[in-house]
Design a protein around this motif. Structure first.
Motif, mmCIF file in Angstrom:
data_model
loop_
_atom_site.group_PDB
_atom_site.id
_atom_site.type_symbol
_atom_site.label_atom_id
_atom_site.label_comp_id
_atom_site.label_asym_id
_atom_site.label_seq_id
_atom_site.Cartn_x
_atom_site.Cartn_y
_atom_site.Cartn_z
ATOM 1 N N SER A 32 5.771 12.703 6.817
ATOM 2 C CA SER A 32 5.070 11.611 7.502
ATOM 3 C C SER A 32 5.285 10.326 6.715
ATOM 4 O O SER A 32 5.893 10.342 5.633
ATOM 5 N N TYR A 33 4.797 9.211 7.248
ATOM 6 C CA TYR A 33 5.136 7.903 6.671
ATOM 7 C C TYR A 33 4.160 6.849 7.170
ATOM 8 O O TYR A 33 3.439 7.048 8.145
ATOM 9 N N THR A 34 4.181 5.724 6.472
ATOM 10 C CA THR A 34 3.522 4.521 6.991
ATOM 11 C C THR A 34 4.394 3.346 6.595
ATOM 12 O O THR A 34 5.257 3.472 5.703
ATOM 13 N N ARG A 35 4.234 2.232 7.274
ATOM 14 C CA ARG A 35 4.903 1.008 6.854
ATOM 15 C C ARG A 35 3.806 0.031 6.460
ATOM 16 O O ARG A 35 2.922 -0.279 7.261
ATOM 17 N N ILE A 36 3.857 -0.403 5.210
ATOM 18 C CA ILE A 36 2.774 -1.216 4.652
ATOM 19 C C ILE A 36 3.067 -2.700 4.841
ATOM 20 O O ILE A 36 4.038 -3.227 4.305
ATOM 21 N N HIS A 37 2.237 -3.328 5.663
ATOM 22 C CA HIS A 37 2.389 -4.764 5.923
ATOM 23 C C HIS A 37 1.424 -5.577 5.062
ATOM 24 O O HIS A 37 1.654 -6.751 4.826
ATOM 25 N N VAL A 38 0.294 -4.963 4.672
ATOM 26 C CA VAL A 38 -0.683 -5.643 3.809
ATOM 27 C C VAL A 38 -0.764 -4.856 2.500
ATOM 28 O O VAL A 38 -1.437 -3.837 2.421
ATOM 29 N N PRO A 39 -0.023 -5.319 1.472
ATOM 30 C CA PRO A 39 0.075 -4.578 0.210
ATOM 31 C C PRO A 39 -0.952 -5.078 -0.809
ATOM 32 O O PRO A 39 -1.538 -6.143 -0.631
ATOM 33 N N ILE B 5 9.336 10.700 11.419
ATOM 34 C CA ILE B 5 9.162 12.095 11.007
ATOM 35 C C ILE B 5 10.430 12.896 11.328
ATOM 36 O O ILE B 5 10.974 12.775 12.422
ATOM 37 N N GLY C 151 7.041 8.929 -1.877
ATOM 38 C CA GLY C 151 8.078 7.999 -2.309
ATOM 39 C C GLY C 151 7.999 6.686 -1.572
ATOM 40 O O GLY C 151 7.135 6.492 -0.711
ATOM 41 N N ARG C 152 8.902 5.787 -1.942
ATOM 42 C CA ARG C 152 8.941 4.480 -1.275
ATOM 43 C C ARG C 152 10.343 4.208 -0.740
ATOM 44 O O ARG C 152 11.326 4.602 -1.357
ATOM 45 N N TYR D 204 7.130 -2.534 3.318
ATOM 46 C CA TYR D 204 7.897 -1.401 2.797
ATOM 47 C C TYR D 204 7.299 -0.113 3.366
ATOM 48 O O TYR D 204 6.170 -0.124 3.870
ATOM 49 N N VAL E 46 5.961 3.756 2.794
ATOM 50 C CA VAL E 46 5.566 4.815 1.865
ATOM 51 C C VAL E 46 5.713 6.121 2.640
ATOM 52 O O VAL E 46 5.216 6.248 3.767
ATOM 53 N N VAL E 47 6.468 7.050 2.034
ATOM 54 C CA VAL E 47 6.847 8.268 2.757
ATOM 55 C C VAL E 47 6.356 9.502 2.021
ATOM 56 O O VAL E 47 6.271 9.510 0.793
ATOM 57 N N LEU E 48 6.012 10.518 2.798
ATOM 58 C CA LEU E 48 5.693 11.827 2.219
ATOM 59 C C LEU E 48 6.876 12.720 2.567
ATOM 60 O O LEU E 48 7.133 12.997 3.749
#
Lengths: 98, 377
Positions: free
Chosen positions: A39-46, A80, A72-73, A56, A58-60
């Motif tokens: 799974s993953y997310t894309r971080i817009h507010v870091p 997925i 990881g990044r 960027y 962040v991935v599992l």
């Protein structure tokens, strides 16, 4: 990458004692660094320390040959099931690429 | 065994208090709770707080409450457990009474966050991760964790972003009726779904806001109409990559099971619920973990309206963290504030005849979960 296992739980997080049986004899073995996106997310507010690289991902990553996953990044966008390759360590972070 | 009862509750308006200090908010809620309880003699104070040290350069909150309210030379302590700080402080108060050490305890929670920039607050909140881990160095954040969880939940269950939006909309609609809630502007599913992305798939309305505010409770061994039927606290995994099952937050499930067991009740006995909806996704996972709906089907319960104030399991009638607001250390106590009013029949979005209530307060990504069950007697 090192994975640690006891009582059927495999993880990249090293523990002093097994949470199931209490043993300090935790098995340690090397597995390949590559895997697929679990799974993953894309971080817009870091947080402030990552402001310069946002957005960027962040991935599992589901590692191969083990039940363990690793965080990881990636700079790329992913989904997925995507196959990803380990691309080194940067300031303590595991980097991946497609 | 010594029983514990709620004698008074107090809470400030949640939102932006640019002209008020952390101490001013903390003392305001504490004083309200003491007045509500009839100004009893207080034997100890516990304060739930997470960020006062890093964001307001202020500690010694317990001593400040005791001194400025003239409570005398009594034991006090600040309790930290990230976003569960308030719930854990409450539990410390309950344990103090159960042990026989104290007759009456004041528990307060406070946070002041709105004076800082979002990236700075995000950074400070990240202290609730394991900072000595590759995961923190990857740039994961709290909304990031729940974004990762949401994508997998969608993948395995068929839920969509619209289900997350339904949670946010329900909680906003509840907040419209709560004068102490942070957000009181109506919204729509379209606005929620179209809002700017924070950590995909979560958008702005899927994430609890930064909030200033305080809440407080007076507990005593002396009987009152509100009985604390059980208190449970559990710690869980501190890293996402260490989860056995990403779609489970074991601290929530385990704290719920313990609270039900101690209370001798089950999810079917609970009339009204306040859940830690730090993100819309979290509310869906929590209603599953607490046994209100089957695993992987929480989103269907949302879709069918079962968690609305008028539904069979009303969740977050206060507006929840998403719309009541989330002043971190105060959140767990503001849940109790709402539930005590529900049991007294004086709440915003009153559930008719509510007799048994459950509050669940989460810290970190599942590092802590506190559950309290209250009962009208």
């Amino acid at each position: 990458m090192k994975v640690y296992s006891c009582c059927g739980h495999e993880t990249v997080v090293k523990r002093h004692y097994c949470p199931s049986c209490g043993s300090s004899e935790i098995e340690e073995r090397e597995v390949p660094n590559d895997g697929t996106i679990y799974s993953y997310t894309r971080i817009h507010v870091p947080p402030v320390e990552f402001e310069h690289i946002a957005p960027y991902s962040v991935v599992l990553v589901q590692l191969e040959g083990t039940k363990a996953k690793v965080t990881g990044r990636m700079t790329e966008e992913v989904t997925i099931g995507d196959r990803v390759q380990f691309a080194g360590i940067d300031n303590g972070a595991y980097l991946y690429k497609k | 065994m010594t029983k514990t009862y709620v004698h008074g509750v107090g809470m400030t308006k949640f939102g932006t208090h640019a002209d008020r200090t952390l101490k001013n908010l903390l003392l305001d809620a504490s004083r309200q709770a003491l007045e509500d309880a009839g100004r009893p003699k207080v034997d100890a104070v516990f304060v739930g707080n997470f960020l006062a040290g890093s964001m307001s350069n202020q500690e010694i909150l317990g001593a400040i409450v005791a001194n400025d309210l003239g409570l005398g030379y009594i034991p006090t302590a600040k309790v930290e457990g990230a976003c569960a700080s308030g719930g854990i402080a409450l539990r410390q108060g309950i344990l103090g009474i159960m042990s026989g050490e104290y007759d009456t305890v004041l528990v307060a929670g406070v946070e002041k966050m709105k004076h800082a920039r979002t990236p700075d607050v995000t950074q400070a909140i990240n202290a609730a991760m394991d900072t000595d881990s590759n995961e923190k160095h990857a740039g994961l954040t709290f909304p990031g964790f729940f974004g990762v969880l949401a994508h997998r939940y969608f993948h395995e269950t068929g839920a969509t972003k619209e289900h997350l939006a339904m949670v946010a909309l329900k909680n906003r609609e509840n907040a419209l009726q709560n004068p102490l809630a942070q957000f009181q502007k109506p919204t729509t599913l379209e606005e929620i779904i179209g809002a700017r992305l924070i950590t995909e798939p979560l958008g702005l309305f899927d994430c609890s806001p930064m909030t200033d505010g305080a809440a407080a409770i007076v507990l005593s061994r002396k009987p009152s109409p509100i009985h604390v039927r059980s208190s449970a606290l559990v710690s869980g995994p501190t890293q996402m990559q260490d989860a056995l099952d990403l779609l489970s937050i074991p601290a929530i499930g385990e704290s719920g099971r313990k609270a039900y067991e101690k209370a001798g009740v089950g999810p079917e006995d609970i009339d009204v619920i306040e859940i830690h909806d730090c993100f819309s996704m979290t509310e869906i996972i929590a209603i599953e973990e607490l046994g209100f709906f089957p695993k992987g089907e929480g989103f269907k319960a949302i879709e069918e309206g079962h968690t609305k104030a008028s539904g069979k399991k009303p969740v977050n009638t206060s507006g929840g963290l998403l719309s009541r607001g989330h002043p971190i250390g105060a959140t767990g106590l503001s849940q109790i504030y709402q539930l005590v009013h529900q049991l007294k029949g004086t709440a915003a979005n009153q559930v008719n005849g509510a007799r048994m209530a459950l509050a669940q307060n989460l810290g970190g990504t599942g590092s802590y979960s506190a559950v309290h069950i209250l009962e009208r007697v």
